[in-house]
Scaffold this motif. Structure first.
Motif, PDB file in Angstrom:
ATOM      1  N   ASN A 158       0.846  -1.196   0.000  1.00  0.00           N
ATOM      2  CA  ASN A 158       0.000   0.000   0.000  1.00  0.00           C
ATOM      3  C   ASN A 158       0.885   1.252   0.000  1.00  0.00           C
ATOM      4  O   ASN A 158       0.888   2.049   0.937  1.00  0.00           O
ATOM      5  CB  ASN A 158      -0.919  -0.021   1.225  1.00  0.00           C
ATOM      6  N   ASN A 159       1.642   1.417  -1.075  1.00  0.00           N
ATOM      7  CA  ASN A 159       2.608   2.507  -1.150  1.00  0.00           C
ATOM      8  C   ASN A 159       1.952   3.874  -1.091  1.00  0.00           C
ATOM      9  O   ASN A 159       2.528   4.829  -0.547  1.00  0.00           O
ATOM     10  CB  ASN A 159       3.430   2.387  -2.437  1.00  0.00           C
ATOM     11  N   LYS A 160       0.771   3.994  -1.654  1.00  0.00           N
ATOM     12  CA  LYS A 160       0.124   5.303  -1.690  1.00  0.00           C
ATOM     13  C   LYS A 160      -0.246   5.790  -0.291  1.00  0.00           C
ATOM     14  O   LYS A 160      -0.123   6.971   0.020  1.00  0.00           O
ATOM     15  CB  LYS A 160      -1.113   5.247  -2.588  1.00  0.00           C
ATOM     16  N   MET A 161      -0.691   4.875   0.580  1.00  0.00           N
ATOM     17  CA  MET A 161      -1.028   5.300   1.928  1.00  0.00           C
ATOM     18  C   MET A 161       0.222   5.644   2.728  1.00  0.00           C
ATOM     19  O   MET A 161       0.246   6.591   3.511  1.00  0.00           O
ATOM     20  CB  MET A 161      -1.820   4.200   2.646  1.00  0.00           C
ATOM     21  N   ILE A 162       1.273   4.858   2.500  1.00  0.00           N
ATOM     22  CA  ILE A 162       2.544   5.186   3.151  1.00  0.00           C
ATOM     23  C   ILE A 162       2.989   6.595   2.745  1.00  0.00           C
ATOM     24  O   ILE A 162       3.491   7.369   3.556  1.00  0.00           O
ATOM     25  CB  ILE A 162       3.616   4.137   2.781  1.00  0.00           C
ATOM     26  N   LYS A 163       2.754   6.924   1.477  1.00  0.00           N
ATOM     27  CA  LYS A 163       3.140   8.245   0.980  1.00  0.00           C
ATOM     28  C   LYS A 163       2.290   9.347   1.600  1.00  0.00           C
ATOM     29  O   LYS A 163       2.769  10.457   1.839  1.00  0.00           O
ATOM     30  CB  LYS A 163       3.013   8.269  -0.546  1.00  0.00           C
ATOM     31  N   VAL A 164       1.016   9.064   1.867  1.00  0.00           N
ATOM     32  CA  VAL A 164       0.174  10.052   2.539  1.00  0.00           C
ATOM     33  C   VAL A 164       0.793  10.448   3.876  1.00  0.00           C
ATOM     34  O   VAL A 164       0.912  11.620   4.209  1.00  0.00           O
ATOM     35  CB  VAL A 164      -1.255   9.508   2.737  1.00  0.00           C
ATOM     36  N   PHE A 165       1.187   9.432   4.650  1.00  0.00           N
ATOM     37  CA  PHE A 165       1.812   9.725   5.944  1.00  0.00           C
ATOM     38  C   PHE A 165       3.154  10.418   5.763  1.00  0.00           C
ATOM     39  O   PHE A 165       3.469  11.391   6.450  1.00  0.00           O
ATOM     40  CB  PHE A 165       2.004   8.427   6.736  1.00  0.00           C
ATOM     41  N   ARG A 166       3.952   9.910   4.829  1.00  0.00           N
ATOM     42  CA  ARG A 166       5.293  10.461   4.651  1.00  0.00           C
ATOM     43  C   ARG A 166       5.257  11.921   4.204  1.00  0.00           C
ATOM     44  O   ARG A 166       6.047  12.746   4.664  1.00  0.00           O
ATOM     45  CB  ARG A 166       6.047   9.637   3.607  1.00  0.00           C
ATOM     46  N   ASP A 167       4.328  12.244   3.319  1.00  0.00           N
ATOM     47  CA  ASP A 167       4.294  13.587   2.752  1.00  0.00           C
ATOM     48  C   ASP A 167       3.513  14.582   3.605  1.00  0.00           C
ATOM     49  O   ASP A 167       3.381  15.739   3.233  1.00  0.00           O
ATOM     50  CB  ASP A 167       3.688  13.548   1.347  1.00  0.00           C
ATOM     51  N   GLY A 168       2.979  14.129   4.745  1.00  0.00           N
ATOM     52  CA  GLY A 168       2.256  15.056   5.602  1.00  0.00           C
ATOM     53  C   GLY A 168       3.138  16.086   6.273  1.00  0.00           C
ATOM     54  O   GLY A 168       2.647  17.115   6.744  1.00  0.00           O
ATOM     55  N   GLY A 169       4.449  15.820   6.323  1.00  0.00           N
ATOM     56  CA  GLY A 169       5.375  16.775   6.912  1.00  0.00           C
ATOM     57  C   GLY A 169       5.606  16.582   8.395  1.00  0.00           C
ATOM     58  O   GLY A 169       6.413  17.297   8.994  1.00  0.00           O
ATOM     59  N   TYR A 170       4.921  15.611   9.013  1.00  0.00           N
ATOM     60  CA  TYR A 170       5.112  15.361  10.433  1.00  0.00           C
ATOM     61  C   TYR A 170       6.376  14.524  10.662  1.00  0.00           C
ATOM     62  O   TYR A 170       6.783  13.739   9.795  1.00  0.00           O
ATOM     63  CB  TYR A 170       3.908  14.622  11.027  1.00  0.00           C
ATOM     64  N   THR A 171       6.947  14.682  11.830  1.00  0.00           N
ATOM     65  CA  THR A 171       8.072  13.825  12.210  1.00  0.00           C
ATOM     66  C   THR A 171       7.564  12.394  12.357  1.00  0.00           C
ATOM     67  O   THR A 171       6.550  12.154  13.016  1.00  0.00           O
ATOM     68  CB  THR A 171       8.693  14.303  13.526  1.00  0.00           C
TER      69      THR A 171
END
Length: 996
Positions: A158-171
């Motif tokens: 589920n790469n797209k969901m991982i990207k949602v979290f990664r690109d949110g800018g949070y630590t």
């Protein structure tokens, strides 16, 4: 939507979590908490999710929800278990849920500060930014409820969901455990998360305006069966402009046998149209608008222009109708221009849209125009047309219940066809956001604003927005800080817009003046001096000068390195027969255009008196000039591109709201022209020179030859040039942003100040807060390195003597009664009291002159070194935010209003400019031979106070008066501070559209 009693009685439905948001494709949706009434909606939603998405959500085949699942996902306590849904048309398109857990992953309650989070988005709506918006809002809810971290389990595929979290800018932290990716997100906002959030907001809001201005099809609802009327007029204007898309006439009163009207298909409702309509122009009476909006929403219309009147401009009842109109439109994912709007125009060759009441579409140009007044819009369109200027886009928003000047700035920032943004505003719904957007836009292209209703203290009828109480002079100063060119009249706005759209920015204030009239040259010279420019002595070409003489003189001035701009003055010249020749404007225009044809880096303006056809000829000469150079560099990939799928997502196609494949970029979208052929709508975000992709370009980089603006009066040309000079200087300075000195961190006790503020507010029964005593204020300010000279009460002569002995002579004796404070002119202050005898004498004189000690409240204070008395203030306006102010104490600031203002937080550059921007600033720098004072110490004081009110919004007002600035150091002699619960901020937190 209220919860049933079955839900937790201890936690009421949190309606403040409800929000309208703009999604990535420009459509709107509503985010709200899930309640027990949503069981059927949840089941219906889940049935429309693909098996693959369900598998990604539950890590196993999960074809349907059990009754137990439905109960669990619709029953929340809004503290430890929270669910949010995104809705369009009342139906779910996405959900998110968190459950508070302990350090072992088991269900928990506070003080546990971690929660497990999971998303689900319908496949048809994946790629629209739904998951990204949900993450912002659920994170804000979690922080409100004391949760500091999110944990999520995601399948590796589920790469797209991982990207949602990664690109949110949070630590975040990631690990691979038991066949899944374990993600932990710290929810404390970071600079990166805020930048990502604002970047998404900018692109979504710009796209929402672009959808309105470049539709593939338009329906005019309320088109009359006979010529005349608002709807029929708009239809006629659409056709006259050569709109390239499909056009439909809609009126429920049409005869069933009517097939066409004015050559376009005629229908009784949108449901009769075989394909989706992108834009609807509504021109029906107000009581029929809800029916029309519902018809639009049910048939996939993307945006509305509501020309109908009878809303907030009619009073409280109309205001409620207006709010309901916005709620109804947003529930279907549509944005609104209006109501009571004049219409919109887009002159792009691929669009040619005139969905307005303007009978003639303006020429294509580089100016974008937004107005909140139809009458002003008519005047501006007429004025620009008369002077040969063209527009890229035009929006007349009427009551601006939804789309506002902020949205227009978002669009203008990215629009490659707009070089200058002109805005006529009568109200600012979100001043903090406006200044932020204006600063960013002004860094790449000029923003010129006229503010109406400046002194009324209220909003115009129809504008249901918060009222700011700050004076207009303060509003003007804050706009200037953001790089906005603030002018007073629409005439000045057009004057400035013409110069900025057609000419390069000046490198400095040096102006060459040349022409065939010595008197007109002198008038121009005087006007330059009055506007703060540095004119060279005018060059008189004499009345015998020919157009070739003008050309040669202008070319020489443009090549001269000692000037930064040129103003050409011209009067009719005398022919051989002794008569004035007034009709040779075409010849002179050609000569001037040829002189600048080499691509000068200097702006040129023309002042003419009674030369027939000159302005028109200059405009016509520029119409065939080469366009400004464009940068073809591709737009950088956004950090969240493709990151908005839910935790259930796998491979996907970008979808529009109807479920059909949507374009990846606006440039890819096509729609048939009126003749049935396909035409591409203009791309949004394709960088141009001086636009976002080229934001660091030198503001002096010359464009190709543009339109030479002509003015009928010297003062108008010079004022426009002066605004361009100031704007160019701001651009140069903004390219290297200011900073907050690091040394402040070492001398500031933020935690100590916070504890003191919390303790003081805890003792204040009044929700409006309380003023601090002198000692309390000294204590609070001391935590930020601001030392206030102590005062000791002197209720009688003996107390005064004891206080002086404690402080040391010489001392000052002064009253602190409110009606006498800071009123040395009334005799309430005695300075340089040298000994006890003098103190007793001063005390007696004071009480004999002004009243009893109990009325005067006298105090004793040690003398400060002599210097310049100044006043430093900070206050929080509910609409505009925290504002830092500076001026000289006494008459300059109180009588003459000579006060400067900057938004908080202030940088070192802001502090330096604040001191130097008042008219009385020379007093600080050695005026008339006096010793210059320590402005460095003054700048540090401003920075410390800015930091205090920025760190602690509960500090709603501070006044330091007087602040005596000496040649070495400064002394704060008086301080007043007021604490109160901070006003709600509309520019922080997750993205949301305003609700007025």
């Amino acid at each position: 939507m209220e919860p049933t009693p079955e839900q937790s009685p201890h936690h009421a439905y949190p309606d403040h979590w409800e929000a309208d948001v703009v999604l990535r494709d420009g459509g709107t949706a509503r985010i709200r908490p899930i309640t027990t009434d949503d069981a059927e909606r949840l089941v219906s939603f889940y049935e429309q999710v693909s098996d693959e998405s369900k598998y990604y959500r539950f890590f196993a085949p999960y074809p349907r929800l059990s009754d137990r699942d439905v109960h669990r996902f619709t029953h929340h306590d809004y503290v430890d278990r929270v669910g949010l849904a995104v809705t369009i048309g009342g139906e779910f398109i996405g959900t998110v849920r968190y459950d508070r857990i302990d350090d072992r992953g088991r269900p928990a309650s506070a003080p546990a500060d971690e929660a497990e989070v999971a998303f689900l988005v319908q496949d048809a709506h994946q790629g629209r930014g739904v998951a990204s918006a949900l993450l912002e809002h659920i994170a804000a809810v979690a922080r409100e409820r004391g949760i500091r971290r999110f944990a999520a389990e995601v399948l590796p595929a589920n790469n797209k969901m991982i990207k949602v979290f990664r690109d949110g800018g949070y630590t975040q932290r990631r690990s691979f455990e038991d066949g899944s990716v374990h993600l932990t997100l710290d929810l404390e906002p970071t600079e990166k998360s805020l930048a990502v959030q604002r970047g998404r907001e900018q692109r979504a809001e710009a796209r929402s305006v672009q959808r309105l201005l470049a539709p593939g099809s338009v329906a005019v609802i309320g088109t009359g069966r006979t010529p005349g009327g608002v709807g029929r007029t708009v239809l006629r204007n659409l056709l006259a402009a050569g709109y390239t898309g499909r056009t439909y006439a809609v009126n429920r009163a049409f005869d069933e046998g009517l097939a066409t009207l004015d050559g376009v298909p005629a229908h009784r409702s949108l449901g009769e149209i075989d394909e989706q309509v992108d834009l609807a122009v509504i021109a029906v009476p107000a009581h029929r608008v809800p029916e029309a909006v519902a018809d639009c929403g049910e048939h996939g219309v993307q945006g509305l222009v509501v020309l109908s009147a009878g809303y907030a401009e009619r009073g409280a009842e109309g205001r409620e109708l207006q709010r309901e109109l916005v709620r109804q439109a947003r529930s279907y994912g549509m944005r609104i221009i209006g109501p009571n709007a004049f219409g919109i125009i887009n002159t792009a060759e691929t669009v040619r849209l005139n969905a307005s009441l303007a009978p003639e579409s303006p020429a294509r140009g580089r100016i974008g125009l937004f107005t909140q007044s139809g009458a002003i819009g008519i005047a501006l369109l007429s004025g620009l047309h008369r002077r040969g200027a063209g527009l890229s886009s035009f929006i007349s928003a009427g009551n601006r219940a939804d789309v506002s000047g902020n949205d227009f700035l978002q669009y203008s920032f990215e629009d490659p066809d707009t070089d200058v943004a002109l805005l006529y505003l009568e109200s600012l719904g979100n001043p903090r956001k406006f200044t932020r957007l204006a600063r960013r836009t002004a860094a790449v292209k000029p923003v010129v604003v006229v503010k109406g209703a400046r002194h009324s203290g209220t909003n115009p009828p129809g504008h249901a927005v918060p009222v700011s109480r700050i004076p207009d002079t303060t509003v003007s100063a804050l706009m200037r800080q953001a790089g906005v060119i603030r002018v007073d009249t629409v005439t000045e706005m057009v004057d400035a817009g013409l110069l900025l759209a057609g000419q390069p920015l000046p490198a400095g204030p040096r102006v060459a003046i040349l022409g065939n009239s010595e008197s007109l040259g002198l008038l121009t010279y005087d006007a330059c001096l009055a506007e703060g420019l540095r004119p060279r002595p005018p060059i008189d070409l004499t009345t015998a000068a020919s157009p070739q003489d003008f050309r040669d003189a202008l070319a020489e001035a443009l090549a001269d390195g000692t000037c930064d701009a040129v103003i050409v003055t011209a009067i009719p010249w005398v022919g051989e027969n002794g008569e004035a020749e007034t009709g040779d404007g075409q010849v002179l225009a050609e000569a001037l255009t040829k002189a600048v044809a080499g691509g000068s880096a200097k702006p040129v303006a023309v002042v003419h008196v009674e030369i027939g056809g000159l302005a028109e000829a200059l405009a016509a000469a520029s119409s065939t000039a080469a366009p400004r150079p464009r940068t073809a560099a591709p737009r950088a990939a956004s950090p969240e591109a493709g990151a908005d799928r839910a935790a259930t997502t796998g491979p996907e196609a970008t979808k529009d709201r109807a479920g059909t494949t949507a374009p990846a970029t606006p440039a890819a979208r096509t729609g048939p022209t009126a003749s049935g052929s396909a035409t591409a709508t203009p791309a949004l975000g394709t960088p141009a020179s001086g636009t976002p992709a080229d934001a660091t370009a030198d503001p002096e980089t010359p464009p190709r030859p543009g339109r030479i603006p002509a003015y009928p009066a010297a003062e108008r040309a010079v004022r426009a040039l002066a605004e361009a000079v100031k704007y160019a200087q701001w651009r140069r300075q903004a390219s290297v942003p200011g900073k907050i000195p690091e040394f402040l961190d070492d001398t500031i006790d933020e935690a100590g100040a916070a504890a003191l503020i919390e303790a003081q507010l805890a003792t204040a029964p009044d929700p409006r807060g309380r003023p601090l005593t002198h000692d309390e204020a000294r204590d609070l300010l001391g935590h930020y390195g601001i030392d206030v000279r102590p005062t000791l009460p002197a209720p009688d002569p003996e107390s005064a003597v004891a206080a002086a002995a404690r402080l040391g002579y010489p001392v000052a004796l002064k009253t602190t009664a409110p009606h006498l404070r800071h009123r040395a002119d009334l005799g309430g202050v005695r300075l340089d009291v040298a000994d006890e005898e003098a103190l007793r004498r001063a005390y007696g004189e004071l009480t004999d002159l002004l009243g009893k000690p109990a009325e005067l409240l006298p105090v004793v204070q040690a003398m400060a070194p002599r210097g310049v008395d100044t006043v430093v203030r900070a206050s929080i306006d509910a609409a505009a935010g925290a504002i830092l102010s500076f001026g000289l104490a006494g008459a300059p600031s109180e009588l003459l209003g000579d006060t400067a203002h900057r938004l908080v937080p202030a940088t070192d550059r802001d502090a330096a400019e604040l001191i130097r921007s008042i008219r009385a600033a020379p007093v600080l720098f050695g005026w008339r031979g006096s010793a210059p004072v320590d402005t460095g110490a003054l700048e540090e004081l401003l920075l410390r106070l800015s930091r205090l009110v920025d760190d602690h919004p509960e500090v709603v007002s501070v006044a330091l008066e007087p602040v005596v600035v000496a040649p070495q150091g400064l002394t704060v002699l008086g301080a007043s501070v007021r604490l109160a619960p901070p006003p709600a901020r509309s520019d922080v937190g997750p993205r949301r559209l305003p609700n007025y």
